[in-house]
Enzyme design. Structure first.
Site, PDB file in Angstrom:
ATOM      1  N   ARG A   1      -9.475 -12.380   1.464  1.00  0.00           N
ATOM      2  CA  ARG A   1     -10.273 -13.460   0.875  1.00  0.00           C
ATOM      3  C   ARG A   1      -9.515 -14.785   0.895  1.00  0.00           C
ATOM      4  O   ARG A   1     -10.125 -15.848   0.930  1.00  0.00           O
ATOM      5  CB  ARG A   1     -10.688 -13.073  -0.545  1.00  0.00           C
ATOM      6  CG  ARG A   1      -9.549 -12.912  -1.518  1.00  0.00           C
ATOM      7  CD  ARG A   1      -9.966 -12.169  -2.779  1.00  0.00           C
ATOM      8  NE  ARG A   1     -10.232 -10.764  -2.506  1.00  0.00           N
ATOM      9  CZ  ARG A   1     -10.666  -9.900  -3.430  1.00  0.00           C
ATOM     10  NH1 ARG A   1     -10.905 -10.316  -4.661  1.00  0.00           N
ATOM     11  NH2 ARG A   1     -10.868  -8.638  -3.122  1.00  0.00           N
TER      12      ARG A   1
ATOM     13  N   LYS B   1       0.855  -1.183   0.000  1.00  0.00           N
ATOM     14  CA  LYS B   1       0.000   0.000   0.000  1.00  0.00           C
ATOM     15  C   LYS B   1       0.895   1.238   0.000  1.00  0.00           C
ATOM     16  O   LYS B   1       1.771   1.378   0.848  1.00  0.00           O
ATOM     17  CB  LYS B   1      -0.902   0.001   1.233  1.00  0.00           C
ATOM     18  CG  LYS B   1      -1.926  -1.131   1.241  1.00  0.00           C
ATOM     19  CD  LYS B   1      -2.779  -1.079   2.496  1.00  0.00           C
ATOM     20  CE  LYS B   1      -3.723  -2.262   2.576  1.00  0.00           C
ATOM     21  NZ  LYS B   1      -4.779  -2.216   1.553  1.00  0.00           N
TER      22      LYS B   1
END
Length: 490
Positions: free
Chosen positions: A347, A272
């Site tokens: 996920r 990020k």
């Protein structure tokens, strides 16, 4: 703080401060309010007139009364138009009252709000939640406490005699919400996979839950390659937490709640960058925090339902051991995943957690996760996405959310979109095209459920707020603990 249900009304209650809810358009004093105005020497009408108080939603007015008055201060809160009045309006009104009381350093408070839909139990619960959640502030990391001076000691709920059980239940649920808030608020050097496991141990010890913590070696034996692929970059060991509540008798049904539990998300090798909100990524375990908060409440409320609480806790970090973009992972159901973005890691952890949950042979599974920024783009900060191929389960959750005043919007599981997730070298990729990103994330998770009714909640927006409002203060909100508890209790 002592919260009491009393048969007393605004006409005979005495104490430091009386708080009233008034509907918009009802500021002409008639009947009971007219009698109260006489009791207070006309002060109620004076306050409405001088403040030009119209009772719009969220507004308030305060005045001090004379030393000979049976009440020293009067707080008015606006309830808005009667036709717009909902159960959550009571929570927000109670929160407004509680903040005013805190600001005024009030010790004893009487609250008079209208009964919603002839349901005193629901009304009581909503008021208690509004008061307790608005007053909660997380000051654990301050060197000196900022809350100084008198604090609210006694709250009387006027006209709600006999609602002690509702008060107790609301207090228990709020304790669960506050646990979730404090876990999410805690920085990543305080809340780690290890400390999340320790929190689960405390819950198990205090409330009689069964706890199993799978260590890395246990997860390897179960073939949890997706979860461990994320975990391997961190110096902190992963902790796969499985708490179980079982009622004394035969359970009416069995449920599983699975919370995404990334205690920090750097993005991995797809790091990020500046401006991406990396400093807020302590909140990426918001699903796991709400799962543990719900466990705390449900264990005390003791429904006739068996509930499994699952948190695959880990960090997503950068190191020489980190998974690479392009790696292929094998989940515990044998499906292979090409990792085309290491920052779509939640996920991957949920994949193995969902397989584990279904193997418990439960009747329904709900996962909750701060999963996608795409869901925030679609629904904003206040609304969670809900996906489920099972309409009965989706309806149950929406009903529970309506009761809690927590907002969900059901989104489509558009199977065609999964075409963009297919990989030429594995069963699937972990991300698809940019368009419909929250939908493709839900479709990815669906690959790890066979037959059990399942719902996915993307709570990326509502789990945190940057501004005070309603029952929430700045920071973690504890969303959606109250929805989960309502669902289980129903």
């Amino acid at each position: 703080m002592d919260i009491r249900a009393t048969e007393q009304t605004i006409l005979n209650w005495t104490g430091e401060t009386l708080a009233l809810g008034i509907f918009e358009g009802a500021t002409e004093l008639t009947e009971e309010l007219g009698e109260l105005n006489e009791r207070l020497g006309g002060t109620l009408q004076e306050l409405i007139t001088e403040e030009e108080f119209e009772a719009k939603t969220g507004t308030s007015a305060v005045t001090r009364l004379g030393k000979d008055s049976p009440i020293r201060k009067l707080i008015l809160v606006g309830l808005g138009k009667p036709e717009d009045f909902k159960l959550h309006s009571l929570r927000n009104a109670a929160a407004n009252i509680a903040r005013s009381a805190k600001k005024l350093k009030i010790k004893t408070l009487g609250i008079s709000l209208p009964v919603f839909n002839n349901a005193p139990t629901l009304t009581t619960g909503a008021i208690v939640e509004g008061v307790l959640l608005a007053l909660h502030t997380d000051l654990r990391f301050k060197s000196e406490p900022e809350d100084k001076g008198a604090k609210l000691e006694t709250v009387d709920l006027l006209g709600l005699a006999g609602q002690e059980t509702a008060i107790n239940q609301a207090q228990i649920i709020c304790d669960g919400v506050i646990l979730a808030r404090e876990l999410v608020n805690g920085p990543a050097n305080s809340v780690t996979p290890i400390t999340m496991a320790q929190t689960a141990e405390t819950l198990a010890s205090d409330y009689g839950l069964t706890l199993t913590i799978l260590e890395q070696e246990d997860c390897e034996k179960l073939g949890m390659g997706a979860y461990l692929g994320v975990a391997k970059a961190s110096d902190l060991p992963p902790k796969f937490i499985h708490l179980t509540y079982k009622p004394e008798g035969t359970p009416k049904r069995k449920l599983a709640i699975v919370g995404k539990s990334l205690t920090f998300d750097s993005g991995g090798l797809n790091i990020k960058v500046s401006g991406s909100g990396i400093e807020t990524m302590k909140m990426d375990m918001g699903g796991g925090a709400a799962t543990l908060g719900a466990a705390k409440a449900i264990a005390q409320l003791k429904p006739d339902v068996e509930v499994h609480f699952i948190c695959a806790a880990t960090e997503n970090m950068i190191s020489g051991k980190a998974m690479h973009p392009g790696d292929i992972l094998t989940a515990s159901n044998g499906k292979t995943i090409e990792v085309n973005n290491t920052d779509a890691e939640g996920r991957l952890t949920l994949a193995d957690a969902l397989v584990f949950a279904e193997q418990l042979e439960v009747d329904a599974i709900v996962d909750l996760a701060t999963l996608t920024g795409a869901c925030i783009i679609a629904l904003g900060d206040d609304i969670s996405g809900l996906w489920s191929p099972n309409e009965e389960l989706a309806t149950q959750l929406k009903t529970a959310a309506e009761l809690a005043g927590e907002k969900f919007w059901q989104m489509p599981l558009e199977e065609k979109y999964f075409e963009g997730m297919k990989s030429p070298i594995a069963d699937m990729k972990n991300t698809g095209p940019r368009a419909g990103g929250s939908i493709t994330a839900a479709l990815f998770l669906k690959q790890f459920i066979k037959e059990t009714p399942w719902a996915h909640l993307d709570i990326a927006g509502p789990v945190w707020t940057d501004k005070e409002g309603g029952i929430n203060n700045t920071g973690a909100t504890g969303f959606p603990v109250r929805t989960l508890v309502n669902w289980v209790l129903s």
